[in-house]
Scaffold this motif. Structure first.
Motif, short mmCIF file in Angstrom:
data_model
loop_
_atom_site.label_atom_id
_atom_site.label_comp_id
_atom_site.label_asym_id
_atom_site.label_seq_id
_atom_site.Cartn_x
_atom_site.Cartn_y
_atom_site.Cartn_z
N PRO B 154 0.85 -1.07 0.00
CA PRO B 154 -0.01 0.14 0.03
C PRO B 154 0.98 1.19 -0.04
CG PRO B 154 -0.76 -1.62 1.70
CD PRO B 154 0.29 -2.19 1.06
N GLY B 155 0.40 2.46 -0.65
CA GLY B 155 1.12 3.61 -0.69
C GLY B 155 2.28 3.57 -1.54
N GLY B 165 10.16 2.35 -11.63
CA GLY B 165 10.05 3.53 -10.98
C GLY B 165 8.78 3.48 -10.03
N PHE B 166 8.80 4.32 -9.17
CA PHE B 166 7.68 4.32 -8.30
C PHE B 166 7.46 5.60 -7.58
CE2 PHE B 166 10.01 3.80 -4.24
CZ PHE B 166 11.32 3.39 -4.69
N TYR B 167 6.32 5.83 -7.14
CA TYR B 167 5.80 7.05 -6.39
C TYR B 167 5.20 6.43 -5.13
CZ TYR B 167 5.31 8.85 -11.13
OH TYR B 167 5.40 8.89 -12.42
N VAL B 168 5.70 7.34 -4.03
CA VAL B 168 5.43 6.89 -2.55
C VAL B 168 4.47 7.93 -1.92
CG1 VAL B 168 6.07 6.54 -0.43
CG2 VAL B 168 7.45 5.56 -2.32
N GLY B 604 -4.12 10.36 2.50
CA GLY B 604 -4.74 8.88 1.97
C GLY B 604 -4.85 8.13 3.31
N LEU B 605 -5.58 6.92 2.94
CA LEU B 605 -5.63 5.95 3.77
C LEU B 605 -5.36 4.40 3.20
CD1 LEU B 605 -7.57 4.43 6.13
CD2 LEU B 605 -9.26 4.43 4.49
N GLU B 606 -4.68 3.82 4.07
CA GLU B 606 -3.81 2.50 3.61
C GLU B 606 -4.49 1.49 4.47
OE1 GLU B 606 0.26 3.39 3.76
OE2 GLU B 606 0.01 4.95 1.98
N TYR B 622 -4.88 -1.91 0.36
CA TYR B 622 -5.54 -1.15 -0.47
C TYR B 622 -5.31 0.40 -0.07
CZ TYR B 622 -9.87 1.87 -1.35
OH TYR B 622 -10.43 3.02 -1.74
N THR B 623 -5.27 1.30 -1.01
CA THR B 623 -5.28 2.50 -0.82
C THR B 623 -6.12 3.65 -1.37
OG1 THR B 623 -2.78 1.82 -0.99
CG2 THR B 623 -2.98 4.31 -1.09
N LEU B 624 -6.56 4.32 -0.31
CA LEU B 624 -7.46 5.46 -0.87
C LEU B 624 -6.61 6.77 -0.81
CD1 LEU B 624 -10.39 6.59 -1.77
CD2 LEU B 624 -10.69 6.78 0.62
N SER B 625 -6.28 7.76 -1.88
CA SER B 625 -5.55 8.57 -1.74
C SER B 625 -5.67 9.70 -2.65
CB SER B 625 -3.94 8.17 -1.96
OG SER B 625 -3.84 7.73 -3.13
#
Lengths: 260, 773
Positions: B154-155, B165-168, B604-606, B622-625
Motif C-alpha cells: 500500500p502507498g 520507477g515508483f511513487y510513494v 490517504g488511507l492505507e 488497499y489505498t485511498l489517496s
C-alpha cells in the motif's frame, strides 16, 4: 534534440509487443475560444488573417469563421484595415511587409480585443534545395534538404513550409540555431508521415526567418498534436494577447523548387 | 517547535543508570551456515518479560539489565531459537550463531522479522522485504525484482506498466532516496525502466520508509528505500544463478579466511540483443540493446571489535544503432564501511561512500559528430553511533557530509561537425547533516521516538549564477570563484514517533516527519529517462520541504498468523517544481528560467491485511489517496491532481504451497488511471487540425488492472544443492492497459476525432532455471 527523442523510441520498437485499439473516452466540453492565424511577409501582398473559433471534439472541422474587425499597423507607419472575404478570412489592401519593420495586429471580436506584434528579421540566404536518401531500418526514404549558411553570433529562427506537387505538407518544420550557430545548415525536412517523395515529384519549400515569439509558437505547436505521450499536452505558446489561440508571424519568405 | 524538540530530547536522556546496578550483555548475532550478520533478531530475558533488544543492521545488540542470573532467549524469524542460562554478575560479551529452521534459503517469508513486530515496533509506514520473500512472486521477463515487489504494497505506485520507477504516498519519482549499501543510486533502472538495478542474488533485504523516516536518513522528501547487499558466506563456498529467456545471473560467494572474511561477486547480463543478430536487416543486426551489472562485496573481521566491509556496484546499459548512434548509461557505487564496537554499549559505524551516475550519447555520421556527456557524482562520509545506555533507551547520533558534482549534458562536437559544442557550467554543492534520535521505551505500553536532523546545503562555486524574475528574464548575474559559497540553506527536520500498545495484539501509532530535499530531477518525459537532469538548490530553486503526519492502528489475530493495519497520512509539500510550457531542459544554461514553483499536498488511507505463514499466505492492500499541486502559472493557480494521483489502488498477493515440489503464486493489481490532460476542443491551423487544451490533468486514463501468475518447481533439494524452474505469466488475462492515448482525426472521416489507446504488455510468459550449490 529531435534526433535524441526519435532514437530514444528505438528500444521500444525493438522489443515491445505493443498493440493499439480505438476506445471511447469521456471528454469534457469546453467554451469556444477565438483562434487567430495571421501572417505578414516581405513577399508581395496581399496577406491574410483568419479568425475562427474552436469546436467540440465531436464537431466537424473546418471550425467556423467569426465576424471581426482586423487591422495591421506598421510601427511608425500606416494602418491597413483588412477586408472580409467571408468565412472568417480577412485580406490586406495596401500593406507591404519590409525587412526590419515591426507589425502590430489588432482583432476585435464581439467587443473583445486581441493584439500581437511581430518583426520581420533579416533574411538568411536560401542557397539551394536538394534531396537526401536515408535508410532507417528497412525503409529508405527521400527527404528535401535546405542548404543555407547560418550567420554567426545572432540567434536565428527558421520555419519551412513544404509543398509536394502543389499540396502543402502537414508537418510542422521549425529550427533554431541553438546548437549550430554560424555553421552551414543542411536541414533535412524529415517527415515520418505518408508524404513520401516519389521520383518526379515537384517539391517547393518556403523558407521563413521569424522572430523568437513566432518561433516559440511553432516550436510548441506539436504539443497540441493529440498524443498523451508528451510530458504535458498543452496549447502552443501564442504571441497574441487577450486569450486567443493561434499566432501572428511577420517573416521573410524565400521560395525554391526542385524535382526529385 | 524546534526548541520543544530539543527540550524533549534532553528530558528523555537516560537517567536510570543512576538508580540501578546494571550490567550489559552485548555481542553480534550471525547465521551459523553462512556467517552473515542477522538483522532484527530479538534477544529477550525470560525473567524480565518487558526487556529485550533487537540486533541492528550489522548484527550487533546490547542489553542493559540489573545484575543477576537469567535465561536468555535469542530468536529470529526462520531461525531456531536459542536459550541459555547466563550468570550476569558482570557485563558480558556473547555472540550467537543461529541455525536456520530448514535448509532452503529460498523460503517464502514475507517478513516482519519478529512475529508481532508490526504491532510492537516503534516505526510507522515501513515495509521490509526479505529477498527470500519475493522469489516466488510472479515476475516480468523472468527477472525477480525487489522494487516490483515493493510496488505491491500500500502507498506505493508503479510509474508505468512493467516499470521499476515508483511513487510513494503521492510524491514524485525523484523524491525517493534509493540506497544500495548506503550509497545513493541516482537512476535505479535498466532498459527504459523495465528492470531495477537490484540483482536479487546479491541483495539481503530492502526496507522502504514511507512514513516516519528515521533521523539518520534525509535528502529526499517521500521515502527511503534502503537496500542491503549480502556479505558473502564465510563458512563455505557457494554458487548460484539463473538462466532465463532474456538474461542470466551468476553469484559466487565464500570464505577468504574461514569464519573471518568472505567475498561475494554477483553478475547478470541480458541478451535480448542476441536475437537481433538473427535479423537479415543490417540495421537491426548491428543494433545494441543490453545491460549488465556487477555487485561485489568483501568483509573482514579484524578482531572481536572491528569489522570492515567493502562493497560496490557497477552497471551499464548500452544501446545503439549501427555506428550512427550510441547511448550508454549506468551507476557506479562504492562503500567502505568500518564497524567498531567501542564499548558494550556503544556501536560505531563509519562509511565512506562514492556514487556516480553518468550517461553518454554519441552520434556519428559524415556531417554530424558529437557526444553528450553528463554525470552526477557524490563523495559521502557518514558517521553513526548507536548507544544503548539502558534497556529503556537506544540513541543514534552522527553526521553525514556529502560533496556533489553535477555535470549537465554538454554537447562536445568533434571533427567536421555541423553542430557546435555547448558549455553549461558544472555545479558543485556540499550537503551536511547532523542527527540524533532516541528510541525510548517510556513505559511498558508507550514507546517514543524523538529525533532531530539538521541538514544544510551549500551551493559552491565556481561559476556564474543568475537570478530570474517571474517571466524568466535574468535580473542579475554574479560570478564566484572555486569553492566560494553561493547560497546556503539550513533546514531543521524534527521526527517524532509514538507507539502505544493497547494490549498484546494491538497498538496505535502516530508520527510526524519533516524532510528536506536539495537535489531535484527535471524530466521532460512521462516515463523518466536516463537523460533527465539533476539540478541543485540555488538562489532561485528553494529546497523542497515536506511535513507529514500519520496515524495508524495495528492488530494481529490468531497468534500473529494474521496481521492487519490501517494508516492515514497527510503530507504538505513546499517548493515543488514544475516547468513552463515548452521548457528546454537539455543543454540549457538558463534552465532555471523555465521553472515554476508551488505547493503540494497528499493524503490517504492505507489498509493492509496479511496472512503471514501457512500453505496459503499473502496479503491484500488497499489505498485511498489524493495528491495535488498548486503552482502559479498552471491552471490559473488552482489546485490540480498530480499525474500520479490515484484514488483507488488494490493489490492482492497469494502464494500457495501445492506440494513439496510445486508452489503457485498470483498477484492482482487494480488502480485508478493516472491524471492526464485530454483535449477539450479542436481547430485548424493552415489546414491541419490541432487540439485545444484546458486544465492540466483534468481527465483520467482508464483504470489499470492486471493478474500475474507464477509456478515454481523445485527439482532437487538437498542440504547443499537445489535447482528450480520458475514459470511466470505477466498479465495473465491479457487486459489491454492503456500506456498512452492518442487523439487524431479519423482516417476515413477527417471531421471525426478518434482516441487510440496503445498498450504494452499482454500475456508475457517467462521461464527461468535457477540453481544453487
Amino acid at each position: 534534440m529531435q534526433i535524441l527523442k526519435n532514437l530514444f523510441l528505438l528500444p521500444g520498437l525493438l522489443f515491445l509487443v505493443s498493440c493499439e485499439k480505438v476506445i471511447d473516452v469521456n471528454v469534457k466540453n469546453s467554451q469556444p475560444t477565438v483562434v487567430i492565424v495571421g501572417e505578414v511577409s516581405n513577399a508581395t501582398g496581399p496577406y491574410q488573417v483568419r479568425v475562427t473559433q474552436t469546436v467540440q471534439l465531436k464537431d466537424n472541422i473546418p471550425n467556423p469563421g467569426l465576424a471581426a474587425t482586423v487591422y495591421v499597423t506598421e510601427q511608425g507607419g500606416a494602418t491597413d484595415t483588412f477586408r472580409a472575404l467571408g468565412n472568417g478570412l480577412y485580406e490586406s489592401n495596401s500593406l507591404q511587409g519590409k525587412i526590419g519593420h515591426t507589425y502590430v495586429l489588432n482583432v476585435l471580436v464581439d467587443g473583445q480585443e486581441y493584439q500581437a506584434s511581430s518583426t520581420i528579421p533579416s533574411p538568411v540566404p536560401f542557397d539551394s534545395l536538394s534531396f537526401i536518401g536515408e535508410v532507417f531500418f528497412k525503409d529508405s526514404s527521400f527527404y528535401p534538404q535546405v542548404n543555407c549558411q547560418d550567420p554567426p553570433g545572432v540567434a536565428n529562427y527558421y520555419r519551412f513550409v513544404e509543398y509536394i506537387n502543389g499540396k502543402q505538407v502537414k508537418a510542422n518544420f521549425v529550427r533554431d540555431d541553438r546548437f549550430w550557430d554560424g555553421k552551414y545548415g543542411e536541414i533535412v525536412l524529415r517527415n515520418f508521415g505518408d508524404d513520401d517523395l516519389a521520383k518526379g515529384d515537384q517539391v517547393k519549400v518556403d523558407m521563413q526567418c521569424l522572430d523568437k515569439a513566432a518561433f516559440n509558437y511553432f516550436n510548441t505547436l506539436d504539443n497540441a498534436g493529440g498524443s498523451s505521450n508528451s510530458a504535458a499536452p498543452a496549447n502552443p505558446i501564442t504571441n497574441i494577447s487577450g486569450g486567443a489561440l493561434g499566432y501572428f508571424s511577420a517573416h521573410t519568405s524565400q521560395v525554391r523548387t526542385a524535382t526529385r | 517547535m524546534l526548541r520543544i524538540f530539543v527540550v524533549l530530547l534532553l528530558l528523555s536522556l537516560p537517567t536510570a543508570p543512576l538508580f540501578a546496578q546494571n550490567v550489559t550483555l552485548s555481542g553480534t548475532i550471525k547465521a551459523k551456515s553462512s556467517g552473515e550478520d542477522l538483522i532484527g533478531v530479538i534477544v529477550k530475558v525470560k525473567e524480565l518479560p518487558n526487556i529485550g533488544a533487537a540486533s541492528n543492521e550489522y548484527g550487533f545488540y546490547s542489553l542493559s539489565i540489573p545484575k543477576g542470573s537469567y535465561t536468555i532467549v535469542v530468536s529470529g524469524l526462520s531461525y531456531k531459537p536459542l536459550e541459555e542460562r547466563l550468570d550476569l554478575s558482570t557485563s558480558l560479551k556473547r555472540d550467537w550463531l543461529l541455525e536456520a529452521t530448514n535448509f532452503t534459503l529460498n523460503e517464502v517469508v514475507v517478513t516482519n522479522r519478529r512475529r508481532d513486530e508490526n504491532v510492537r515496533k516503534n516505526e510507522m509506514g515501513a515495509t521490509t522485504l526479505d529477498i527470500k520473500a519475493i522469489n516466488k512472486l510472479p515476475v516480468i521477463m523472468g527477472e525477480r525484482d525487489i522494487v516490483k515487489a515493493i510496488q505491491l504494497t500500500p502507498g506505493v505506485k508503479a510509474s508505468g506498466d512493467g516499470n521499476s520507477g515508483f511513487y510513494v504516498r503521492g510524491g514524485a519519482a525523484d523524491q525517493n532516496l534509493i540506497l544500495l549499501d548506503e550509497a545513493p543510486v541516482y537512476n535505479a533502472s535498466h532498459l527504459m525502466g523495465f528492470f531495477s538495478t537490484f540483482n536479487s542474488d546479491a541483495i539481503k533485504d530492502a526496507t522502504l520508509y514511507k512514513g516516519s523516516m528515521p533521523a539518520e536518513y534525509g535528502g529526499r522528501l517521500s521515502s527511503v528505500l534502503d537496500v542491503r547487499m549480502n556479505e558473502g558466506n564465510n563458512q563455505e563456498y557457494h554458487a548460484s544463478g539463473g538462466i532465463g529467456l532474456i538474461s542470466s545471473r551468476l553469484n559466487l560467494e565464500g570464505p577468504i579466511q574461514k569464519g573471518k572474511s568472505s567475498f561475494l561477486v554477483s553478475g547478470r547480463r541480458t541478451y535480448a540483443d542476441l536475437f537481433l543478430k538473427l535479423s537479415n536487416d543490417d540495421g537491426i543486426r548491428n543494433s545494441k540493446l543490453y545491460f549488465y551489472d556487477l555487485n561485489a562485496k568483501l568483509n573482514y573481521q579484524i578482531d572481536a571489535k572491528n569489522k570492515i566491509y567493502l562493497s560496490g556496484y557497477f552497471g551499464r546499459d548500452d544501446l545503439g544503432y549501427k555506428d550512427l548512434f550510441g547511448f550508454r548509461w549506468g551507476n557506479t557505487t562504492g562503500t567502505l564501511r568500518w564497524n567498531h564496537i567501542a564499548s558494550p554499549k556503544l556501536f560505531s559505524n563509519t562509511s565512506l561512500i562514492f556514487s556516480d551516475f553518468r550517461y553518454v550519447v554519441s552520434v556519428t555520421s559524415n556531417k554530424i559528430q558529437f557526444d553528450i556527456k553528463s554525470n552526477i557524482q557524490d563523495w559521502n562520509l557518514k558517521q553513526e553511533f548507536s548507544w544503548y545506555p539502558n534497556s529503556q533507551h537506544t540513541l543514534k547520533f552522527g553526521f553525514n557530509t556529502i560533496h556533489h558534482t553535477i555535470v549537465p549534458g554538454n554537447i562536445s562536437a568533434s571533427g567536421i561537425s555541423a553542430i557546435n559544442s555547448t558549455h553549461v557550467e558544472s555545479r558543485y554543492a556540499w550537503e551536511n547533516a547532523v542527527f540524533v534520535s532516541d528510541d525510548w521505551k517510556a513505559t511498558s505500553k508507550l514507546s517514543i521516538n524523538l529525533g532531530l536532523r539538521v541538514s544544510s546545503f551549500s551551493l559552491l562555486g565556481s561559476g556564474s549564477f543568475n537570478t530570474y524574475d517571474s517571466t524568466g528574464t535574468v535580473t542579475s548575474t554574479k560570478s564566484y570563484p572555486s569553492g566560494a559559497f553561493v547560497q546556503t540553506y539550513i533546514v531543521p527536520e524534527p521526527r517524532l514517533g509514538l507507539t502505544y500498545l493497547l494490549n498484546d495484539v494491538s497498538s496505535v501509532k502516530a508520527a510526524y516527519t519533516r524532510t528536506a530535499q536539495y537535489l531535484h530531477l527535471l524530466s521532460n518525459s512521462n516515463a523518466g529517462s536516463p537523460t533527465d537532469l539533476w539540478i541543485p538548490s540555488s538562489p532561485n530553486v528553494k529546497p523542497e520541504i515536506a511535513d507529514q503526519v500519520s496515524l495508524g492502528y495495528y492488530r494481529n489475530f490468531k497468534d500473529n498468523l494474521y496481521e492487519c493495519s490501517a494508516e492515514i497520512y497527510y503530507k504538505d509539500l513546499q517548493n515543488q517544481i514544475d516547468y513552463k510550457n515548452g521548457a528546454v531542459l537539455n543543454a540549457n544554461q538558463n534552465v532555471e528560467a523555465d521553472l515554476l514553483y508551488g505547493h503540494g499536498r497528499a493524503y490517504g488511507l492505507e489498509l493492509f491485511l496479511k496472512k503471514r505463514t501457512g500453505r496459503l499466505n499473502g496479503w491484500i492492500g488497499y489505498t485511498l489517496s489524493r495528491t495535488e499541486r498548486q503552482i502559479q502559472g498552471i491552471n490559473s493557480g488552482n489546485w490540480y491532481p498530480a499525474r500520479q494521483d490515484q484514488t483507488h489502488d488494490i493489490s492482492i498477493v497469494g502464494i500457495y504451497e501445492l506440494s513439496a515440489k510445486w508452489s503457485l503464486s498470483g498477484a492482482f493489481v487494480y488502480s485508478t488511471g493516472n491524471a492526464v490532460t485530454f483535449p477539450t476542443g479542436k481547430y485548424e491551423v493552415n489546414g491541419v487540425s490541432y487540439f485545444k487544451y484546458d486544465d492540466r490533468n483534468a481527465s483520467r486514463m482508464p483504470a489499470y488492472h492486471r493478474l500475474d501468475l507464477a509456478a515454481t518447481y523445485t527439482k532437487h533439494k538437498s542440504k547443499n544443492r537445489e535447482s528450480s524452474w520458475s514459470f511466470s505469466l505477466y498479465n495473465a488475462y491479457g487486459h489491454q492497459n492503456a500506456f498512452l492515448i492518442n487523439f487524431a482525426a479519423d482516417e476515413n472521416d477527417p471531421n471525426k476525432t478518434v482516441a487510440t489507446q496503445v498498450s504494452l504488455f499482454r500475456f508475457v510468459p517467462s521461464i527461468t532455471y535457477n540453481f544453487k550449490f
